[in-house]
Write a protein that holds these residues in place. Structure first.
Motif, short mmCIF file in Angstrom:
data_model
loop_
_atom_site.label_atom_id
_atom_site.label_comp_id
_atom_site.label_asym_id
_atom_site.label_seq_id
_atom_site.Cartn_x
_atom_site.Cartn_y
_atom_site.Cartn_z
N LEU A 66 0.83 -1.21 0.00
CA LEU A 66 0.00 0.00 0.00
C LEU A 66 0.86 1.26 0.00
O LEU A 66 0.57 2.22 -0.71
N LYS A 67 1.93 1.25 0.81
CA LYS A 67 2.83 2.42 0.83
C LYS A 67 3.50 2.61 -0.53
O LYS A 67 3.71 3.74 -0.96
N SER A 68 3.81 1.51 -1.18
CA SER A 68 4.44 1.59 -2.50
C SER A 68 3.49 2.21 -3.52
O SER A 68 3.88 3.05 -4.33
N GLU A 69 2.25 1.81 -3.47
CA GLU A 69 1.25 2.34 -4.41
C GLU A 69 0.85 3.77 -4.10
O GLU A 69 0.63 4.58 -4.98
N PHE A 70 0.74 4.08 -2.80
CA PHE A 70 0.30 5.42 -2.36
C PHE A 70 1.41 6.07 -1.56
O PHE A 70 1.24 6.38 -0.38
N ASP A 71 2.54 6.32 -2.21
CA ASP A 71 3.72 6.83 -1.52
C ASP A 71 3.54 8.23 -0.94
O ASP A 71 4.26 8.64 -0.04
N ASP A 72 2.54 8.97 -1.42
CA ASP A 72 2.29 10.31 -0.90
C ASP A 72 1.33 10.31 0.30
O ASP A 72 1.12 11.34 0.92
N MET A 73 0.80 9.14 0.66
CA MET A 73 -0.18 9.05 1.74
C MET A 73 0.48 8.53 3.01
O MET A 73 1.15 7.51 2.99
N LYS A 74 0.25 9.25 4.10
CA LYS A 74 0.77 8.80 5.38
C LYS A 74 -0.26 7.90 6.05
O LYS A 74 -1.44 7.96 5.72
N GLY A 75 0.18 7.10 6.99
CA GLY A 75 -0.76 6.31 7.78
C GLY A 75 -0.96 4.89 7.31
O GLY A 75 -1.87 4.22 7.78
N LEU A 76 -0.14 4.41 6.39
CA LEU A 76 -0.31 3.06 5.88
C LEU A 76 0.77 2.10 6.39
O LEU A 76 1.05 1.09 5.77
N SER A 77 1.34 2.43 7.53
CA SER A 77 2.37 1.57 8.10
C SER A 77 1.75 0.29 8.66
O SER A 77 0.54 0.19 8.86
N GLU A 78 2.61 -0.68 8.91
CA GLU A 78 2.14 -1.94 9.51
C GLU A 78 1.43 -1.67 10.83
O GLU A 78 0.35 -2.22 11.10
N ARG A 79 2.01 -0.83 11.63
CA ARG A 79 1.42 -0.49 12.93
C ARG A 79 0.01 0.10 12.76
O ARG A 79 -0.93 -0.26 13.46
N ASN A 80 -0.13 1.01 11.80
CA ASN A 80 -1.44 1.63 11.57
C ASN A 80 -2.45 0.63 11.02
O ASN A 80 -3.64 0.71 11.33
N LEU A 81 -2.00 -0.31 10.21
CA LEU A 81 -2.92 -1.35 9.72
C LEU A 81 -3.44 -2.20 10.88
O LEU A 81 -4.62 -2.58 10.89
N VAL A 82 -2.60 -2.45 11.85
CA VAL A 82 -3.04 -3.17 13.04
C VAL A 82 -4.07 -2.33 13.80
O VAL A 82 -5.09 -2.84 14.27
N TYR A 83 -3.82 -1.02 13.90
CA TYR A 83 -4.79 -0.13 14.53
C TYR A 83 -6.13 -0.15 13.77
O TYR A 83 -7.20 -0.14 14.37
N MET A 84 -6.06 -0.14 12.45
CA MET A 84 -7.27 -0.17 11.64
C MET A 84 -8.04 -1.46 11.87
O MET A 84 -9.27 -1.47 11.94
N GLN A 85 -7.30 -2.55 11.98
CA GLN A 85 -7.90 -3.85 12.27
C GLN A 85 -8.61 -3.81 13.63
O GLN A 85 -9.74 -4.28 13.77
N THR A 86 -7.97 -3.20 14.61
CA THR A 86 -8.56 -3.07 15.94
C THR A 86 -9.81 -2.19 15.88
O THR A 86 -10.83 -2.50 16.51
N PHE A 87 -9.74 -1.13 15.13
CA PHE A 87 -10.87 -0.22 14.94
C PHE A 87 -12.07 -0.98 14.38
O PHE A 87 -13.18 -0.92 14.91
N ALA A 88 -11.85 -1.75 13.31
CA ALA A 88 -12.93 -2.50 12.67
C ALA A 88 -13.47 -3.59 13.60
O ALA A 88 -14.68 -3.84 13.62
N GLY A 89 -12.59 -4.19 14.38
CA GLY A 89 -13.04 -5.22 15.32
C GLY A 89 -13.83 -4.65 16.47
O GLY A 89 -14.76 -5.28 16.99
N THR A 90 -13.49 -3.43 16.88
CA THR A 90 -14.17 -2.79 18.00
C THR A 90 -15.56 -2.31 17.59
O THR A 90 -16.49 -2.38 18.38
#
Length: 152
Positions: A66-90
């Motif tokens: 995702l970072k490779s495809e959207f190199d100008d977008m912040k927030g696509l780190s592995e850590r943030n994806l885990v946060y997103m997963q937690t968000f969706a699960g919550t």
């Protein structure tokens, strides 16, 4: 000549208010769309984990791609994806903010209404008080803080 000046300033003030309102609406729309995308990313990860038993290596790979495809977008780190997963699960029944958008737009019409982004320090202090779902603003908010932020 004084009447012309008064009319000019009335028009100017009216236009400035329209610009402020447009900016606030744009900020709300951007935040709403980002939250929706974050939830969808997290939900996709959750679904794949249920169906195929995905682990951290897949999240790492997703983050890299995702970072490779959207190199100008912040927030696509592995850590943030885990946060997103937690968000969706919550909140499996997201989007919970949709009904609030109309309420927020009504609030924006009131004189002196503004929308502000909370400081990171405020979010970090909130982290000690209640369960936090995901990363930095607007994602590192509890459900109550998120609703309060959308309304205020």
């Amino acid at each position: 000549m004084a009447g012309i000046e008064k009319d000019y300033y009335n028009i100017l003030e009216g236009l400035k208010e329209k610009i402020r309102l447009a900016r606030q609406k744009a900020a709300l729309a951007v935040n709403r769309e980002l939250l929706q995308v974050y939830w969808e990313i997290g939900n996709a990860i959750l679904q794949q984990q249920k169906e195929e038993g995905w682990g951290k290596k897949i999240i790492s790979r997703l983050a890299k791609d995702l970072k490779s495809e959207f190199d100008d977008m912040k927030g696509l780190s592995e850590r943030n994806l885990v946060y997103m997963q937690t968000f969706a699960g919550t909140w499996p029944h997201y989007p919970f903010t949709q009904p609030l958008v109309a309420e927020t737009q009504d609030e924006l019409k009131k004189p002196g209404s503004t929308i502000t982004q909370p400081a990171v320090a405020e979010l970090q202090s909130a982290e000690n008080k209640a369960g936090v779902i995901v990363h930095v603003a607007p994602a590192q908010l509890t459900k109550e803080e998120l609703i309060k932020e959308v309304i205020s």
